[in-house]
Design an enzyme around this catalytic site. Structure first.
Site, PDB file in Angstrom:
ATOM      1  N   LYS A   9       0.849  -1.202   0.000  1.00 37.03           N
ATOM      2  CA  LYS A   9       0.000   0.000   0.000  1.00 37.03           C
ATOM      3  C   LYS A   9       0.878   1.243   0.000  1.00 37.03           C
ATOM      4  CE  LYS A   9      -1.965   2.961   2.732  1.00 37.03           C
ATOM      5  NZ  LYS A   9      -1.997   4.142   1.853  1.00 37.03           N
TER       6      LYS A   9
ATOM      7  N   GLU B 165       9.738  16.826  14.271  1.00 36.69           N
ATOM      8  CA  GLU B 165      10.091  16.548  12.871  1.00 36.69           C
ATOM      9  C   GLU B 165       9.233  17.435  11.966  1.00 36.69           C
ATOM     10  OE1 GLU B 165       8.926  12.770  11.082  1.00 36.69           O
ATOM     11  OE2 GLU B 165      10.915  12.591  10.208  1.00 36.69           O
TER      12      GLU B 165
ATOM     13  N   GLU C 261      10.234   1.639  10.268  1.00 31.74           N
ATOM     14  CA  GLU C 261      11.203   2.712  10.041  1.00 31.74           C
ATOM     15  C   GLU C 261      10.430   4.009  10.167  1.00 31.74           C
ATOM     16  OE1 GLU C 261      13.234   1.878   6.360  1.00 31.74           O
ATOM     17  OE2 GLU C 261      14.228   0.148   7.222  1.00 31.74           O
TER      18      GLU C 261
ATOM     19  N   CYS D  35      13.557  11.337   5.967  1.00 34.92           N
ATOM     20  CA  CYS D  35      13.606  10.942   7.379  1.00 34.92           C
ATOM     21  C   CYS D  35      15.004  11.146   7.956  1.00 34.92           C
ATOM     22  CB  CYS D  35      13.184   9.496   7.525  1.00 34.92           C
ATOM     23  SG  CYS D  35      14.111   8.391   6.453  1.00 34.92           S
TER      24      CYS D  35
HETATM   25  P1  NDP Z   1       2.470   8.370   7.377  1.00 34.82           P
HETATM   26  O1  NDP Z   1       2.804   7.633   8.621  1.00 34.82           O
HETATM   27  O2  NDP Z   1       1.389   9.382   7.422  1.00 34.82           O
HETATM   28  O3  NDP Z   1       2.031   7.353   6.226  1.00 34.82           O
HETATM   29  C1  NDP Z   1       2.845   6.282   5.810  1.00 34.82           C
HETATM   30  C2  NDP Z   1       1.966   5.218   5.196  1.00 34.82           C
HETATM   31  O4  NDP Z   1       1.109   4.653   6.199  1.00 34.82           O
HETATM   32  C3  NDP Z   1       1.036   5.744   4.110  1.00 34.82           C
HETATM   33  O5  NDP Z   1       0.888   4.763   3.109  1.00 34.82           O
HETATM   34  C4  NDP Z   1      -0.252   5.951   4.873  1.00 34.82           C
HETATM   35  O6  NDP Z   1      -1.388   5.983   4.060  1.00 34.82           O
HETATM   36  C5  NDP Z   1      -0.250   4.736   5.783  1.00 34.82           C
HETATM   37  N1  NDP Z   1      -1.092   4.847   6.954  1.00 34.82           N
HETATM   38  C6  NDP Z   1      -1.453   5.970   7.628  1.00 34.82           C
HETATM   39  N2  NDP Z   1      -2.222   5.649   8.701  1.00 34.82           N
HETATM   40  C7  NDP Z   1      -2.348   4.297   8.701  1.00 34.82           C
HETATM   41  C8  NDP Z   1      -3.027   3.361   9.543  1.00 34.82           C
HETATM   42  N3  NDP Z   1      -3.695   3.759  10.618  1.00 34.82           N
HETATM   43  N4  NDP Z   1      -2.932   2.057   9.243  1.00 34.82           N
HETATM   44  C9  NDP Z   1      -2.217   1.637   8.168  1.00 34.82           C
HETATM   45  N5  NDP Z   1      -1.574   2.470   7.328  1.00 34.82           N
HETATM   46  C10 NDP Z   1      -1.626   3.792   7.587  1.00 34.82           C
HETATM   47  O7  NDP Z   1       3.835   8.976   6.843  1.00 34.82           O
HETATM   48  P2  NDP Z   1       4.037  10.015   5.673  1.00 34.82           P
HETATM   49  O8  NDP Z   1       3.516   9.409   4.410  1.00 34.82           O
HETATM   50  O9  NDP Z   1       3.528  11.330   6.118  1.00 34.82           O
HETATM   51  O10 NDP Z   1       5.638  10.038   5.553  1.00 34.82           O
HETATM   52  C11 NDP Z   1       6.456  10.846   6.308  1.00 34.82           C
HETATM   53  C12 NDP Z   1       7.007  10.113   7.518  1.00 34.82           C
HETATM   54  O11 NDP Z   1       7.736   8.976   7.112  1.00 34.82           O
HETATM   55  C13 NDP Z   1       7.993  10.961   8.311  1.00 34.82           C
HETATM   56  O12 NDP Z   1       7.745  10.856   9.675  1.00 34.82           O
HETATM   57  C14 NDP Z   1       9.335  10.340   7.976  1.00 34.82           C
HETATM   58  O13 NDP Z   1      10.322  10.529   8.939  1.00 34.82           O
HETATM   59  C15 NDP Z   1       8.960   8.913   7.821  1.00 34.82           C
HETATM   60  N6  NDP Z   1       9.976   8.208   7.049  1.00 34.82           N
HETATM   61  C16 NDP Z   1      10.837   7.372   7.705  1.00 34.82           C
HETATM   62  C17 NDP Z   1      11.861   6.736   7.023  1.00 34.82           C
HETATM   63  C18 NDP Z   1      12.776   5.804   7.736  1.00 34.82           C
HETATM   64  O14 NDP Z   1      13.457   5.041   7.042  1.00 34.82           O
HETATM   65  N7  NDP Z   1      12.854   5.803   9.054  1.00 34.82           N
HETATM   66  C19 NDP Z   1      12.069   6.957   5.581  1.00 34.82           C
HETATM   67  C20 NDP Z   1      11.106   7.846   4.994  1.00 34.82           C
HETATM   68  C21 NDP Z   1      10.102   8.447   5.722  1.00 34.82           C
HETATM   69  P3  NDP Z   1      -1.941   7.402   3.514  1.00 34.82           P
HETATM   70  O15 NDP Z   1      -0.804   8.147   2.965  1.00 34.82           O
HETATM   71  O16 NDP Z   1      -2.861   6.981   2.479  1.00 34.82           O
HETATM   72  O17 NDP Z   1      -2.549   8.075   4.695  1.00 34.82           O
END
Ligand code: NDP
Length: 492
Positions: free
Chosen positions: A182, A395, A258, A292
């Site tokens: 997803k 962040e 992550e 990130c």
């Molecule tokens: P989110 O946590 O908002 O979303 C990540 C994914 O999870 C999306 O596909 C989202 O869907 C989905 N999602 C959201 N809520 C749920 C739920 N309750 N159950 C299941 N899936 C869910 O992150 P962002 O997309 O805003 O990305 C930014 C974040 O990612 C930052 O905090 C960044 O630091 C982190 N990140 C970490 C990395 C690492 O390696 N540690 C690398 C890259 C980013 P939808 O978008 O459709 O809401």
């Protein structure tokens, strides 16, 4: 090519080897962040659609032939996926730039080749993998096998959609699991193509499925709650990780997370600033700071503080902010209106916290007319003495960094560790002993010394504290995506 992409694509779900429409016929729109034009209408996966995808993945896992085929054959198909990605490199890079707003040059030069490498690397890696043998005197022989776990949910964010999805898909498939992917709802374009790429590479139906939709009470949550899903590899925000863990708890799913970061980029007075400044600029503003691993807290020793701030300001002001499709562009827009509002809310917070604005803090004034609706923000630099301030702790995930002075090594380490996150840290010094000493003291999963974002896929990747659970990379990914089995044979 300018960011005027008028084609509106229809993005379907990929389930059991076929592109299919949503059972509810509900579609959501995706916009180009540089122009706000609609670029795609995406089928939203309902609970029934997610159920079909998970059941297809389960059938493909149980009935084979994916799990049971010779490892060489399986890995050749994964390597073929990598080749197809490289054959379609330009198209994929264009789509990623249009969808995320990142410079095309970055997608083409770095992210798409790295995505292909993610698949190839894990295919090669698992082919080389042995097990262990534990002889018990003359009577018994123990040996281990690493077997696939089952159906994996791979959930990825919008900042590096294709790269992060393949980073999970490579080890997942190489180990013999099946997947339901997803991507983030804001950026589904490139990941949706993984279905046809898998099919063309000869991966059997049901092994790779892609569903689209939102997170809570939607596709993401249906997937993480689904009883057929055995393990979840998730990259995203720390708060989302907590929600996913709760949802997955009832069915005891294995998780690898992550999560967020707020890395300290520590510049000691003996640092080589000719190297430290351009790399710190990259660490702050690559992908508009939506990384990130961003070095968003720059800790600078007081004796070089003024010089560093002046040179960093100049370098930040030289960045070209503009059309992601233009090869001269260093920085594009933020990904969406919602995210733009979140990032710019920190400009107000910075004011209230009496941070000193060094440069940026507004929309660039020189953008051409056709980008006037894009979610643009100048590279923004603050100085703040108080590392407890919200802009130093939270962040922001945008082109906003804070420079914080320090006097001693002890103080630098104390500030670096004074955060809920622990994904990575960066150290600039010409003193070898100090480099090792500080690397050991900073509590984070990756420490870069005199460099940033240099990755060897064999190395563990993940976060301390609230930046994650578990590690991915090399054998660490395979630990997550496999079940270790011990077999004990009586020899007499
Ligand atoms: P989110 O946590 O908002 O979303 C990540 C994914 O999870 C999306 O596909 C989202 O869907 C989905 N999602 C959201 N809520 C749920 C739920 N309750 N159950 C299941 N899936 C869910 O992150 P962002 O997309 O805003 O990305 C930014 C974040 O990612 C930052 O905090 C960044 O630091 C982190 N990140 C970490 C990395 C690492 O390696 N540690 C690398 C890259 C980013 P939808 O978008 O459709 O809401």
């Amino acid at each position: 090519m300018k960011s005027v992409d008028t084609k509106v694509r229809e993005i379907k779900l990929f389930i059991d080897g076929e592109y299919v429409t949503s059972s509810s016929h509900s579609l959501f729109e995706v916009k180009n962040p540089a122009t706000q034009e609609v670029i795609a209408k995406v089928h939203e996966a309902t609970k029934e659609d997610v159920d079909r995808a998970c059941k297809a993945a389960r059938r493909a896992f149980e009935e084979g032939p994916w799990r049971t085929m010779p490892v060489k054959e399986r890995c050749e198909k994964i390597r073929r996926m990598a080749e197809i990605i490289m054959e379609r490199r330009e198209e994929l890079a264009r789509l990623e730039a249009t969808d995320v707003g990142k410079p095309y040059s970055v997608a083409f030069e770095k992210e798409i080749p790295r995505s292909a490498h993610n698949l190839k690397f894990f295919a090669d890696f698992i082919e080389q993998l042995g097990g262990e043998v534990y002889p018990m005197e003359e009577e018994y022989l123990n040996y281990t096998r690493y077997e696939p776990v089952g159906v994996a949910a791979l959930i990825t964010p919008w900042n590096l959609p294709f790269m992060l999805t393949t980073w999970k898909l490579g080890p997942c498939l190489a180990a013999g699991n099946t997947a339901v992917i997803k991507p983030a709802e804001a950026t589904p374009l490139t990941v949706s193509l993984l279905g046809e790429i898998a099919k063309e590479a000869g991966i059997p139906d049901g092994v790779v499925n892609v569903v689209h939709g939102f997170g809570p009470n939607s596709t993401g949550e249906f997937l993480t709650a689904h009883p057929e899903v055995d393990l979840i590899s998730f990259t995203g925000e720390t708060t989302t990780g907590k929600a996913i863990m709760k949802t997955g708890a009832d069915t005891l799913k294995r998780v690898s997370f992550e999560l967020g970061g707020k890395a300290a980029n520590i510049i000691f007075e003996d640092a080589d600033l000719h190297k430290a400044i351009p790399v710190s600029i990259q660490a702050a503003f690559l992908n508009s700071g939506q990384v990130c691993l961003a070095g968003s807290r720059i800790l600078v020793q007081r004796s070089i503080f003024d010089e560093f701030v002046a040179r960093f300001k100049k370098a930040a002001e030289e960045l070209v902010v503009g059309d992601p499709q233009d090869p001269r562009t260093n920085m594009g827009p933020l990904v969406s209106e919602e995210h733009y509002k979140k990032v710019t809310s920190y400009l107000e917070i910075a004011k209230q916290e009496n941070a000193t604005l060094i440069t940026g803090g507004k929309r660039p004034s020189n953008l051409p007319d056709y980008l006037k609706n894009g979610f643009y923000l100048e590279p923004t630099v603050y100085v703040h003495e108080n590392p407890e301030a919200r802009i130093c702790q939270e962040e922001i995930f945008g082109p906003v960094v804070t420079i914080i002075p320090f006097d001693t090594e002890e103080e630098a380490v104390q500030i670096a560790n004074n955060t809920q996150y622990g994904l990575n840290g960066v150290i600039w010094t010409e003193n070898l002993q100090r480099a090792h000493r500080i690397s050991h003291q900073v509590r984070a999963g990756t420490i870069w010394v005199n460099c940033w974002f240099v990755r060897d896929l064999r190395a563990p990747f993940g976060g301390f504290k609230k930046s994650g659970i578990g590690r991915e990379g090399g054998k660490h990914s395979l630990e997550f995506f496999t079940e270790a089995k011990n077999i004990c044979i009586a020899l007499q």
